[in-house]
Design an enzyme around this catalytic site. Sequence first.
Site, PDB file in Angstrom:
ATOM      1  CB  SER A 125      37.569  14.578   6.830  1.00 24.48           C
ATOM      2  OG  SER A 125      38.170  13.989   5.703  1.00 24.48           O
ATOM      3  CE1 TYR A 137      40.568  11.422  10.108  1.00 20.93           C
ATOM      4  CE2 TYR A 137      39.813  11.320   7.826  1.00 20.93           C
ATOM      5  CZ  TYR A 137      40.235  12.059   8.923  1.00 20.93           C
ATOM      6  OH  TYR A 137      40.304  13.425   8.834  1.00 20.93           O
ATOM      7  CE  LYS A 187      38.338  14.057  11.925  1.00 21.19           C
ATOM      8  NZ  LYS A 187      38.545  15.152  12.901  1.00 21.19           N
TER       9      LYS A 187
END
Length: 326
Positions: free
Chosen positions: A117, A141, A145
Amino acid sequence: MTWLITGGAGYIGAHVVRALTEAGERAVVYDDLSTGLAARVPAGVELVRGSVLDAELLARTLAGYGITGVVHLAAKKRVGESVERPLHYYRENVEGLRVLLEAVVSAEVPSFVFSSSAAVYGMPDVDLVTEETPCQPVSPYGETKLAGEWLVRATGRAAGLATASLRYFNVAGAAAPDLADTGVSNLVPMVFERLTRGAAPRIFGDDYPTPDGTCVRDYIHVADLADAHVTVARALRSSPGTALTLNIGRGEGVSVREMIDHVNAVTGYDRAPTVTPRRPGDPARVVASATRIATELGWRARYDVPDMITSAWEGWIGRHPQAARS
Ligand code: WQD
């Protein structure tokens, strides 16, 4: 080749399944259906229902279907939730990936594509974000990643696996109405949701250092994103041992105000937005340099923002027919 697509019943995963099968590859979906929908899995594609934390089921699936490549999309993806539940995000996104990679290495699967991402970059202070721009994620988050990318690259190097980490920018649109995003957690569906219940769309802050004061992002059609996976999957097959890190964006910045103008034009609602305070953690501008994938693999996006919004809207009115304006 036979590809296992983890998260293949999700919004992006289902598009990847469709693109791979249309390109003549075989696909098997692995999904726990926590947010995915079995109805998104096309006829003729097997669905294995399970978690990426289930090592035994993974081993059986990889061997049983003769899997020769994995596209790993199964993950938790809500930035705000990751702040509340970091342990859950690290377990699902990092431990889940580790368990999957262990199974992949044991089964000697040669190709692995990882769904990363733009969140790995955090708040980049550059006009165009290249793959060399320092990664400084600002949420758990984004951290999961980035840690995932490290895990993928190190495992690829150690085990001779061809790998790619694809850094998705802002994904929107649908290749068909029944594949549309059913979540309401990104700008386009959030604007649809407000317009269709008679509320003004919201702009989270208009005092950013951007041309119209609203945040600028790089929106990419999910059909283009899925097509990029096909290109990358084929590149991995022809270059064993390679390790790619690629931005998947269009290289074009679009502001929140411009996006809302496009939504008004496509939907016919024509409702002026209201400006609310900034949402914490939003960077002013995140726009990809899309040069590396173009130069190295000859891939570029085909669809523009009106295409994204029109196709997303068709999906929305498919699920909410009363929302359509005549
Ligand atoms: C876009 C812009 C909002 C709704 C997130 C993740 C990122 C990736 C994609 C997974 C922002 C503004 C939004 C609204 C608004 N996810 N906005 N009014 O935050 O750029 O990216 O999703 O990989 O990692 O961080 O996407 O769609 O939430 O917001 O003004 O009603 O629209 O502030 O500037 P974001 P988004």
